[in-house]
Design an enzyme around this catalytic site. Sequence first.
Site, PDB file in Angstrom:
ATOM      1  N   CYS A   1       0.868  -1.183   0.000  1.00 15.27           N
ATOM      2  CA  CYS A   1       0.000   0.000   0.000  1.00 15.27           C
ATOM      3  C   CYS A   1       0.896   1.221   0.000  1.00 15.27           C
ATOM      4  O   CYS A   1       1.752   1.360   0.886  1.00 15.27           O
ATOM      5  CB  CYS A   1      -0.899  -0.015   1.239  1.00 15.27           C
ATOM      6  SG  CYS A   1      -1.872   1.490   1.466  1.00 15.27           S
TER       7      CYS A   1
ATOM      8  N   CYS B   1      -0.984   4.024  -6.677  1.00 16.26           N
ATOM      9  CA  CYS B   1      -1.743   3.303  -5.656  1.00 16.26           C
ATOM     10  C   CYS B   1      -1.894   1.880  -6.171  1.00 16.26           C
ATOM     11  O   CYS B   1      -2.132   1.677  -7.380  1.00 16.26           O
ATOM     12  CB  CYS B   1      -3.113   3.950  -5.450  1.00 16.26           C
ATOM     13  SG  CYS B   1      -4.269   2.975  -4.439  1.00 16.26           S
TER      14      CYS B   1
END
Length: 273
Positions: free
Chosen positions: A74, A192
């Site tokens: 992440c 992302c």
Amino acid sequence: MNPAPIGVFDSGIGGLSVLAALRAELPHERFVYIADAGFAPYGERDAAHVVERSRWLTQWLRAQHSVKAVVVACNTATAAAIQHLRDGHPGLPLVGVEPALKPSIIASQTRRIGVWATRGTLASAKFTALHASLANQATFVLQPCDGLAEAIEHEASTGDATKTIALCDQYMRTTSRFGVKNDEIDTLVLGCTHYPFAAAHLRAVLGAQVQLVDTGAPVARQTRRLLEAAGNLAAPAPGGGTMQLLATGDPAALRAASTRWLGLRDTAILTLP
């Protein structure tokens, strides 16, 4: 040789894009993947929340599975928490992800590069330092993509890509002109881990000349390097490695995404409190 598993976590399904690269690079390894959907979205929460969750998940993976490495799959969690995790777990290989600005410079001809990421990532000190260190090598157009990770999670659960497509179209318009002329953006960083799951739509609109760059493969290679250096790779085994999927909150998105994007069928998903 070390048969212990590798822990991987993300706020939701986005880290599956990294997990896919890890499985391709390390086919004999065991993986434990946690989608922390019950405490998401990370990208629109404060840093303290992300640090707290990252610490809890890392400790849980060590205590419950004796993992030999942890991949923070992440961008937001890497930016906010990776140094805290390294300080708290000396000796444990910890691999984070960050927007692939350095690889994008190599890919770009126009030296105009779009960067899509969450607000949390773009506002972090870690990203700010990375951006500043490369500012004289290219022009980076930074675009916070509010809601896109959540839209991709919704698409995974329902099959409805309407919101994903609408947000991609919106952010393509606001990022600036894409193309291969000198004043156009010819490379887009997917900053992302959710965003690679929108790549098919982006490719359909942007065409083949605009490069899409994500971090899955570099992260997988770095994980291999760290395990090799420590002598901790798993021994080759018939049928390859294994994978366990876990989720906080509703596991529906993780179940659907693992089927749709990883080709896994009838995979049991355990729920964490």
